[in-house]
Design a protein around this motif. Structure first.
Motif, PDB file in Angstrom:
ATOM      1  N   ILE A   1       0.592  -0.790   0.286  1.00 49.45           N
ATOM      2  CA  ILE A   1      -0.253  -0.261  -0.050  1.00 49.45           C
ATOM      3  C   ILE A   1       0.748   1.700  -0.234  1.00 49.45           C
ATOM      4  O   ILE A   1       1.755   1.161   0.734  1.00 49.45           O
ATOM      5  CB  ILE A   1      -0.916   0.157   1.103  1.00 49.45           C
ATOM      6  CG1 ILE A   1      -1.856   0.575   1.217  1.00 49.45           C
ATOM      7  CG2 ILE A   1      -0.106   0.165   1.890  1.00 49.45           C
ATOM      8  CD1 ILE A   1      -3.018   0.965   2.577  1.00 49.45           C
ATOM      9  N   LEU A   2       0.719   2.314  -0.610  1.00 51.77           N
ATOM     10  CA  LEU A   2       1.616   3.312  -0.309  1.00 51.77           C
ATOM     11  C   LEU A   2       0.547   4.279   0.020  1.00 51.77           C
ATOM     12  O   LEU A   2      -0.559   4.681  -0.282  1.00 51.77           O
ATOM     13  CB  LEU A   2       1.548   3.689  -2.405  1.00 51.77           C
ATOM     14  CG  LEU A   2       2.154   5.522  -2.539  1.00 51.77           C
ATOM     15  CD1 LEU A   2       3.969   4.901  -1.972  1.00 51.77           C
ATOM     16  CD2 LEU A   2       2.655   5.526  -4.076  1.00 51.77           C
ATOM     17  N   LEU A   3       1.031   4.977   0.537  1.00 51.16           N
ATOM     18  CA  LEU A   3       1.164   6.779   1.796  1.00 51.16           C
ATOM     19  C   LEU A   3       1.573   7.613   1.115  1.00 51.16           C
ATOM     20  O   LEU A   3       3.143   7.181   1.641  1.00 51.16           O
ATOM     21  CB  LEU A   3       0.958   6.190   2.884  1.00 51.16           C
ATOM     22  CG  LEU A   3      -0.284   4.712   3.513  1.00 51.16           C
ATOM     23  CD1 LEU A   3       0.003   4.484   4.801  1.00 51.16           C
ATOM     24  CD2 LEU A   3      -1.346   4.826   2.770  1.00 51.16           C
ATOM     25  N   HIS A   4       1.505   8.509   1.736  1.00 48.75           N
ATOM     26  CA  HIS A   4       1.762  10.369   1.609  1.00 48.75           C
ATOM     27  C   HIS A   4       1.795  10.746   2.771  1.00 48.75           C
ATOM     28  O   HIS A   4       0.677  10.637   3.185  1.00 48.75           O
ATOM     29  CB  HIS A   4       1.991  10.964   0.612  1.00 48.75           C
ATOM     30  CG  HIS A   4       2.287  10.567  -0.718  1.00 48.75           C
ATOM     31  ND1 HIS A   4       1.903   9.539  -1.833  1.00 48.75           N
ATOM     32  CD2 HIS A   4       3.821  10.429  -1.412  1.00 48.75           C
ATOM     33  CE1 HIS A   4       2.283   9.757  -2.775  1.00 48.75           C
ATOM     34  NE2 HIS A   4       3.701   9.751  -2.314  1.00 48.75           N
ATOM     35  N   TYR A   5       2.575  11.129   3.155  1.00 48.06           N
ATOM     36  CA  TYR A   5       2.947  12.169   4.923  1.00 48.06           C
ATOM     37  C   TYR A   5       1.903  12.829   5.012  1.00 48.06           C
ATOM     38  O   TYR A   5       0.632  12.931   5.271  1.00 48.06           O
ATOM     39  CB  TYR A   5       3.731  12.369   4.749  1.00 48.06           C
ATOM     40  CG  TYR A   5       3.451  13.193   6.146  1.00 48.06           C
ATOM     41  CD1 TYR A   5       4.033  12.963   7.709  1.00 48.06           C
ATOM     42  CD2 TYR A   5       4.198  14.748   5.822  1.00 48.06           C
ATOM     43  CE1 TYR A   5       3.573  13.793   8.849  1.00 48.06           C
ATOM     44  CE2 TYR A   5       3.904  16.207   6.787  1.00 48.06           C
ATOM     45  CZ  TYR A   5       3.851  14.932   8.272  1.00 48.06           C
ATOM     46  OH  TYR A   5       4.200  16.158   9.923  1.00 48.06           O
ATOM     47  N   GLU A   6       1.601  13.515   3.888  1.00 54.38           N
ATOM     48  CA  GLU A   6       0.347  15.294   3.532  1.00 54.38           C
ATOM     49  C   GLU A   6      -0.812  14.383   3.492  1.00 54.38           C
ATOM     50  O   GLU A   6      -1.203  15.293   3.812  1.00 54.38           O
ATOM     51  CB  GLU A   6       0.585  15.145   2.914  1.00 54.38           C
ATOM     52  CG  GLU A   6       2.648  16.549   2.348  1.00 54.38           C
ATOM     53  CD  GLU A   6       3.778  15.407   2.253  1.00 54.38           C
ATOM     54  OE1 GLU A   6       4.717  16.423   1.876  1.00 54.38           O
ATOM     55  OE2 GLU A   6       3.206  14.304   1.557  1.00 54.38           O
ATOM     56  N   ASP A   7      -0.832  12.921   3.202  1.00 56.00           N
ATOM     57  CA  ASP A   7      -2.324  12.664   2.825  1.00 56.00           C
ATOM     58  C   ASP A   7      -3.023  12.086   4.258  1.00 56.00           C
ATOM     59  O   ASP A   7      -4.243  12.797   4.397  1.00 56.00           O
ATOM     60  CB  ASP A   7      -2.645  11.725   1.661  1.00 56.00           C
ATOM     61  CG  ASP A   7      -1.933  11.748   0.322  1.00 56.00           C
ATOM     62  OD1 ASP A   7      -2.264  13.010   0.118  1.00 56.00           O
ATOM     63  OD2 ASP A   7      -2.011  10.784  -0.559  1.00 56.00           O
ATOM     64  N   VAL A   8      -2.016  11.919   5.010  1.00 56.80           N
ATOM     65  CA  VAL A   8      -2.313  10.926   5.994  1.00 56.80           C
ATOM     66  C   VAL A   8      -2.476  12.699   7.222  1.00 56.80           C
ATOM     67  O   VAL A   8      -2.977  12.605   7.860  1.00 56.80           O
ATOM     68  CB  VAL A   8      -1.335   9.863   7.392  1.00 56.80           C
ATOM     69  CG1 VAL A   8      -1.278   9.545   8.319  1.00 56.80           C
ATOM     70  CG2 VAL A   8      -0.514   9.248   5.963  1.00 56.80           C
ATOM     71  N   VAL A   9      -1.609  12.873   6.891  1.00 56.36           N
ATOM     72  CA  VAL A   9      -2.049  14.625   7.679  1.00 56.36           C
ATOM     73  C   VAL A   9      -2.880  15.146   7.948  1.00 56.36           C
ATOM     74  O   VAL A   9      -3.654  15.473   8.442  1.00 56.36           O
ATOM     75  CB  VAL A   9      -0.589  15.645   8.082  1.00 56.36           C
ATOM     76  CG1 VAL A   9      -1.359  17.412   8.276  1.00 56.36           C
ATOM     77  CG2 VAL A   9       0.482  15.410   8.231  1.00 56.36           C
ATOM     78  N   GLU A  10      -3.191  15.268   6.323  1.00 56.54           N
ATOM     79  CA  GLU A  10      -4.718  15.696   6.027  1.00 56.54           C
ATOM     80  C   GLU A  10      -5.979  15.575   6.470  1.00 56.54           C
ATOM     81  O   GLU A  10      -6.998  15.741   6.871  1.00 56.54           O
ATOM     82  CB  GLU A  10      -4.881  16.490   4.271  1.00 56.54           C
ATOM     83  CG  GLU A  10      -3.303  17.531   4.584  1.00 56.54           C
ATOM     84  CD  GLU A  10      -4.185  17.630   2.921  1.00 56.54           C
ATOM     85  OE1 GLU A  10      -4.342  18.935   2.625  1.00 56.54           O
ATOM     86  OE2 GLU A  10      -3.609  17.355   2.098  1.00 56.54           O
ATOM     87  N   ASN A  11      -6.413  13.762   5.830  1.00 55.10           N
ATOM     88  CA  ASN A  11      -6.763  12.653   5.973  1.00 55.10           C
ATOM     89  C   ASN A  11      -6.820  11.512   6.803  1.00 55.10           C
ATOM     90  O   ASN A  11      -6.713  10.252   6.066  1.00 55.10           O
ATOM     91  CB  ASN A  11      -7.880  12.680   4.391  1.00 55.10           C
ATOM     92  CG  ASN A  11      -7.864  13.356   4.078  1.00 55.10           C
ATOM     93  OD1 ASN A  11      -9.047  14.044   3.889  1.00 55.10           O
ATOM     94  ND2 ASN A  11      -8.099  13.606   2.805  1.00 55.10           N
ATOM     95  N   ARG A  12      -5.890  12.307   8.530  1.00 56.33           N
ATOM     96  CA  ARG A  12      -6.131  10.923   9.208  1.00 56.33           C
ATOM     97  C   ARG A  12      -6.682   9.431   8.779  1.00 56.33           C
ATOM     98  O   ARG A  12      -6.327   8.717   8.911  1.00 56.33           O
ATOM     99  CB  ARG A  12      -5.612  11.624   9.976  1.00 56.33           C
ATOM    100  CG  ARG A  12      -4.938  10.538  11.325  1.00 56.33           C
ATOM    101  CD  ARG A  12      -4.069  11.309  12.270  1.00 56.33           C
ATOM    102  NE  ARG A  12      -5.445  11.267  13.603  1.00 56.33           N
ATOM    103  CZ  ARG A  12      -4.893  11.648  14.426  1.00 56.33           C
ATOM    104  NH1 ARG A  12      -3.564  12.064  15.135  1.00 56.33           N
ATOM    105  NH2 ARG A  12      -5.747  12.196  15.189  1.00 56.33           N
ATOM    106  N   ILE A  13      -8.311   9.817   9.343  1.00 52.43           N
ATOM    107  CA  ILE A  13      -9.085   8.998   9.555  1.00 52.43           C
ATOM    108  C   ILE A  13      -8.842   8.150   8.502  1.00 52.43           C
ATOM    109  O   ILE A  13      -8.803   7.068   9.043  1.00 52.43           O
ATOM    110  CB  ILE A  13     -10.067   9.014  10.235  1.00 52.43           C
ATOM    111  CG1 ILE A  13     -10.589  10.199  11.410  1.00 52.43           C
ATOM    112  CG2 ILE A  13     -11.324   8.447  10.193  1.00 52.43           C
ATOM    113  CD1 ILE A  13     -11.276  10.893  12.166  1.00 52.43           C
ATOM    114  N   VAL A  14      -9.317   8.792   7.780  1.00 51.89           N
ATOM    115  CA  VAL A  14      -9.367   8.084   6.415  1.00 51.89           C
ATOM    116  C   VAL A  14      -7.952   6.716   5.741  1.00 51.89           C
ATOM    117  O   VAL A  14      -8.550   5.777   4.960  1.00 51.89           O
ATOM    118  CB  VAL A  14      -9.999   8.318   5.214  1.00 51.89           C
ATOM    119  CG1 VAL A  14      -9.845   8.090   3.773  1.00 51.89           C
ATOM    120  CG2 VAL A  14     -11.002   9.326   4.882  1.00 51.89           C
TER     121      VAL A  14
END
Length: 343
Positions: free
Chosen positions: A275-288
């Motif tokens: 699975i690919l994640l970006h730090y910025e996405d986790v910060v902005e949409n942490r729950i999702v």
């Protein structure tokens, strides 16, 4: 006198007859009881399913494998039933465990991300185990370390109880991962290890964080102690007080190098379950995004929290001494958008 003697003999005979009858009766009753007992015991043994061959029965029950959970066939290779050497999993011995590795780069949010995962009761992520050079000296030492982690024998502050259902660690690209990528990919595929890619889009912010963290290793701004991650706004403010000077003559080259390394890692491990994640996405949409990760690891979804506090907040212009020079260098390039991103 003769008559009296005859009478006495008859009376004696009459007295002995009941004793013989009683003995026979007792024998009959005893035999009947024994037969009934054997019959009742045989019925009970059949009902509880006990076999007369006790040795075979014990072996059969002890060796019986854990039942496979109701999952898709393709997912079966990713389920494992470790048998730790350091403790007994007890009632959780038949709870399957999934193996994972967080593949990232230093100062890309992996430390914060790992604390979120470790906030989950059933997830154990054991940090940068390959920061120790001896553990990554060669492929054999790497595999030996991996086997210990995935057998739940790696004891650290992140280790959970016997009911862990997902176990892994952080693996930075410069910690032997790229050097031995072919053997490691094969290990991942053979052992059913899932890859969690976590990278940072804004590579300029990553460079600033690397420079600041490198400076603090020597300066030790927090009461003579070096901390890569902090848990209070005050500590974050102290560390953010240092503003590095970026070498703009090498900046473009460095950004390209980071991009190329990231793309190579994605290409190398693309054949593993990932699975690919970006730090910025986790910060902005942490729950999702964290729900996506929990679904990927097949663990019950929980609200995950972390005590870590972000160090470099706000505009980058506040955190770089030669900001105008950096702006001039990046304007008109493919990296210009890094100047405006907040994360």
């Amino acid at each position: 006198m003769a008559d009296d003697h005859s009478l006495l003999s008859k009376d004696s005979f009459v007295m002995k007859l009941p004793k013989q009858s009683s003995l026979v009766l007792r024998m009959v009753v005893l035999f009947f009881v024994m037969v009934c007992t054997v019959y009742i015991c045989s019925i009970c043994l059949k009902q509880i399913g006990v076999s007369p061959n006790y040795g075979f029965l014990n072996v059969e029950v002890f060796e019986r494998p854990c039942p496979e959970p109701n999952i898709e066939p393709w997912d079966i290779p990713f389920l494992h039933y470790p048998k730790p050497n350091t403790y007994n999993r007890d009632e959780c011995s038949c709870q399957p465990v999934r193996y994972f590795a967080i593949i990232s780069m230093q100062r890309s949010g992996s430390g914060w991300f790992e604390t979120l995962l470790n906030n989950h009761t059933n997830i154990s992520s054991n940090g940068e185990i390959f920061s120790n050079k001896d553990r990554r000296a060669n492929v054999s030492s790497i595999f030996e370390t991996l086997d210990k982690v995935y057998n739940l024998d790696w004891l650290s502050s992140a280790s959970k109880n016997e009911c862990t259902s997902a176990v892994g660690f952080k693996w930075m690209l410069n910690q032997g991962l790229m050097k031995h990528q072919e053997e490691i990919v094969e290990y991942f595929k053979t052992r059913g290890v899932s890859s969690i890619f976590l990278f940072r889009r804004n590579l300029l912010r990553r460079i600033i964080s690397v420079l600041a963290n490198t400076y603090d290793r020597d300066a030790k701004l927090l009461n003579g102690t070096h901390k890569s991650h902090v848990h209070s706004p005050k500590e974050a403010e102290i560390l953010a007080g240092y503003k590095p000077v970026i070498n703009t003559s090498l900046l473009i080259t460095e950004l390209k190098k980071i991009q190329e390394t990231t793309l190579k890692a994605l290409a190398y491990f693309n054949t593993t379950r990932h699975i690919l994640l970006h730090y910025e996405d986790v910060v902005e949409n942490r729950i999702v995004r964290l729900d996506d990760v929990q679904e990927f690891l097949k663990v019950p979804k929980r609200e995950l929290k972390s005590r870590q506090v972000k160090i470099h907040l706000g505009s980058l212009s506040q955190h770089v001494q030669n900001w105008e020079e950096v702006q001039t260098t990046l304007k008109g390039t493919s990296f210009e958008n890094f100047l405006r991103q907040d994360f």
